[in-house]
Design an enzyme around this catalytic site. Structure first.
Site, PDB file in Angstrom:
ATOM      1  N   VAL A   6      -1.098 -10.354   1.974  1.00 50.30           N
ATOM      2  CA  VAL A   6      -1.352 -11.800   2.037  1.00 50.30           C
ATOM      3  C   VAL A   6      -2.134 -12.197   3.300  1.00 50.30           C
ATOM      4  CG1 VAL A   6      -0.207 -14.052   2.199  1.00 50.30           C
ATOM      5  CG2 VAL A   6       0.757 -12.293   0.749  1.00 50.30           C
ATOM      6  N   TYR A   7      -1.903 -11.507   4.410  1.00 51.83           N
ATOM      7  CA  TYR A   7      -2.538 -11.885   5.678  1.00 51.83           C
ATOM      8  C   TYR A   7      -3.983 -11.405   5.802  1.00 51.83           C
ATOM      9  CZ  TYR A   7       1.737 -13.926   7.691  1.00 51.83           C
ATOM     10  OH  TYR A   7       2.827 -14.725   7.966  1.00 51.83           O
ATOM     11  N   SER A  31       0.053  -6.684   7.617  1.00 48.93           N
ATOM     12  CA  SER A  31      -1.054  -7.662   7.562  1.00 48.93           C
ATOM     13  C   SER A  31      -2.105  -7.390   6.491  1.00 48.93           C
ATOM     14  CB  SER A  31      -1.780  -7.798   8.914  1.00 48.93           C
ATOM     15  OG  SER A  31      -1.033  -8.589   9.808  1.00 48.93           O
ATOM     16  N   THR A  32      -2.003  -6.266   5.762  1.00 47.55           N
ATOM     17  CA  THR A  32      -3.096  -5.944   4.820  1.00 47.55           C
ATOM     18  C   THR A  32      -2.914  -6.541   3.433  1.00 47.55           C
ATOM     19  OG1 THR A  32      -2.134  -3.855   4.019  1.00 47.55           O
ATOM     20  CG2 THR A  32      -3.490  -3.744   6.011  1.00 47.55           C
ATOM     21  N   ASP A  91       7.480   2.807  -2.403  1.00 50.49           N
ATOM     22  CA  ASP A  91       8.134   1.527  -2.121  1.00 50.49           C
ATOM     23  C   ASP A  91       9.025   1.714  -0.894  1.00 50.49           C
ATOM     24  OD1 ASP A  91       9.856  -0.648  -2.060  1.00 50.49           O
ATOM     25  OD2 ASP A  91      10.172  -0.673  -4.229  1.00 50.49           O
ATOM     26  N   ILE A  92       8.759   0.953   0.149  1.00 53.02           N
ATOM     27  CA  ILE A  92       9.466   1.157   1.415  1.00 53.02           C
ATOM     28  C   ILE A  92      10.972   0.853   1.296  1.00 53.02           C
ATOM     29  CG2 ILE A  92       9.195  -1.134   2.478  1.00 53.02           C
ATOM     30  CD1 ILE A  92       8.263   0.443   5.048  1.00 53.02           C
ATOM     31  N   ASP A 123       8.002  -8.184   2.325  1.00 52.42           N
ATOM     32  CA  ASP A 123       9.087  -9.033   2.844  1.00 52.42           C
ATOM     33  C   ASP A 123      10.051  -9.412   1.710  1.00 52.42           C
ATOM     34  OD1 ASP A 123      10.527 -10.617   4.565  1.00 52.42           O
ATOM     35  OD2 ASP A 123       8.971 -12.139   4.852  1.00 52.42           O
TER      36      ASP A 123
HETATM   37  N1  AR6 Z   1       6.780  -1.198  -0.113  1.00 51.48           N
HETATM   38  C1  AR6 Z   1       5.749  -0.885   0.707  1.00 51.48           C
HETATM   39  N2  AR6 Z   1       4.659  -1.651   0.845  1.00 51.48           N
HETATM   40  C2  AR6 Z   1       4.608  -2.792   0.124  1.00 51.48           C
HETATM   41  C3  AR6 Z   1       5.642  -3.205  -0.753  1.00 51.48           C
HETATM   42  C4  AR6 Z   1       6.767  -2.340  -0.852  1.00 51.48           C
HETATM   43  N3  AR6 Z   1       7.799  -2.627  -1.649  1.00 51.48           N
HETATM   44  N4  AR6 Z   1       5.275  -4.377  -1.324  1.00 51.48           N
HETATM   45  C5  AR6 Z   1       4.049  -4.684  -0.841  1.00 51.48           C
HETATM   46  N5  AR6 Z   1       3.640  -3.736   0.038  1.00 51.48           N
HETATM   47  P1  AR6 Z   1       2.262  -8.198   2.560  1.00 51.48           P
HETATM   48  P2  AR6 Z   1       1.292  -9.233   5.151  1.00 51.48           P
HETATM   49  C6  AR6 Z   1       2.385  -3.644   0.819  1.00 51.48           C
HETATM   50  O1  AR6 Z   1       1.517  -9.236   1.820  1.00 51.48           O
HETATM   51  O2  AR6 Z   1      -0.115  -9.074   4.720  1.00 51.48           O
HETATM   52  C7  AR6 Z   1       4.909 -12.282   3.092  1.00 51.48           C
HETATM   53  O3  AR6 Z   1       5.028 -13.359   2.226  1.00 51.48           O
HETATM   54  C8  AR6 Z   1       1.197  -4.422   0.340  1.00 51.48           C
HETATM   55  O4  AR6 Z   1       0.531  -3.718  -0.701  1.00 51.48           O
HETATM   56  O5  AR6 Z   1       3.634  -7.875   2.135  1.00 51.48           O
HETATM   57  O6  AR6 Z   1       1.672  -8.744   6.515  1.00 51.48           O
HETATM   58  C9  AR6 Z   1       5.574 -12.533   4.441  1.00 51.48           C
HETATM   59  O7  AR6 Z   1       6.682 -13.387   4.325  1.00 51.48           O
HETATM   60  C10 AR6 Z   1       0.351  -4.487   1.608  1.00 51.48           C
HETATM   61  O8  AR6 Z   1      -0.441  -3.311   1.750  1.00 51.48           O
HETATM   62  O9  AR6 Z   1       2.359  -8.545   4.150  1.00 51.48           O
HETATM   63  C11 AR6 Z   1       4.476 -13.154   5.239  1.00 51.48           C
HETATM   64  O10 AR6 Z   1       4.412 -14.542   5.028  1.00 51.48           O
HETATM   65  C12 AR6 Z   1       1.385  -4.486   2.733  1.00 51.48           C
HETATM   66  O11 AR6 Z   1       2.642  -4.160   2.102  1.00 51.48           O
HETATM   67  C13 AR6 Z   1       3.232 -12.489   4.710  1.00 51.48           C
HETATM   68  O12 AR6 Z   1       3.543 -12.070   3.384  1.00 51.48           O
HETATM   69  C14 AR6 Z   1       1.525  -5.808   3.444  1.00 51.48           C
HETATM   70  O13 AR6 Z   1       1.366  -6.882   2.521  1.00 51.48           O
HETATM   71  C15 AR6 Z   1       2.846 -11.272   5.496  1.00 51.48           C
HETATM   72  O14 AR6 Z   1       1.636 -10.772   5.030  1.00 51.48           O
END
Ligand code: AR6
Length: 170
Positions: A121-122, A118-119, A11-12, A35
């Site tokens: 929701v995006y 981006s991996t 967890d980052i 986020d």
């Molecule tokens: N620590 C590390 N990685 C994580 C954590 C964490 N606590 N939680 C999730 N991930 P995403 P995106 C990973 O959806 O695709 C948001 O709503 C997750 O498994 O967080 O860039 C923003 O506000 C995945 O591999 O970001 C934007 O609207 C990675 O983080 C949108 O989502 C990115 O997943 C951005 O979408």
């Protein structure tokens, strides 16, 4: 080259570095995924600074305080939404990693941790995203002085094994 690139599973929000990178949206409005986790763990001072900054275009990065996080700063970058691959997604994703590191250099930050931008929701395909991340970080680090260590923090096992493969740790 004296620089270190490492893959961590976890967890980052728990990583103690000079800056963690947030996968934000253009409105810097917070959201789900990493986020949401960063704003929840870091508390309201991060969002207060995001509101002052206002917004961030896709592929760019801005920096705020780290609130209650173990990291001192949060670099917010906005990854591209995957749209089939012909909408400049690769360049924009590379730009996220590059601009985040340039901002870290500007603030003389030594250790930076990235999520897999981006991996989630995006919807960016994970393998392709990891290839771009590793390649861009390796290239950019060569031209920086202050940034010495980069961590790819993978939340899921699939990303962890993909990153380890690209970095030749297997
Ligand atoms: N620590 C590390 N990685 C994580 C954590 C964490 N606590 N939680 C999730 N991930 P995403 P995106 C990973 O959806 O695709 C948001 O709503 C997750 O498994 O967080 O860039 C923003 O506000 C995945 O591999 O970001 C934007 O609207 C990675 O983080 C949108 O989502 C990115 O997943 C951005 O979408």
């Amino acid at each position: 080259m004296n620089k270190k690139i490492q893959v961590i599973k976890g967890d980052i929000t728990e990583i103690q570095v000079d800056a963690i990178v947030n996968a934000a949206n253009e409105q810097l409005a917070g959201g789900g995924g990493v986020d949401g986790a960063i704003h929840r763990a870091g508390g309201p001072t991060i969002m207060a600074e995001c509101r002052e900054i206002g917004s961030c275009p896709t592929g760019q990065a801005v920096i705020t305080n780290g609130g209650k996080l173990p990291a001192n700063k949060v670099i917010h970058t906005v990854g591209p939404v995957w749209n089939g691959g012909n909408k400049n997604e690769a360049e924009l994703l590379a730009s996220c990693y590059q601009q985040s590191l340039l901002l870290a250099e500007e603030y003389q930050l030594k250790r930076v941790a990235f999520p897999n931008i981006s991996t989630g929701v995006y919807g960016y395909p994970k393998k392709e995203a990891a290839r771009i991340a590793v390649q861009t970080v390796e290239e950019t680090l060569r031209n920086l002085n202050d940034v010495e260590e980069v961590y790819f923090v993978c939340f899921d096992e699939e990303n962890e094994s993909i990153y380890k493969e690209w970095l030749g740790h297997n």
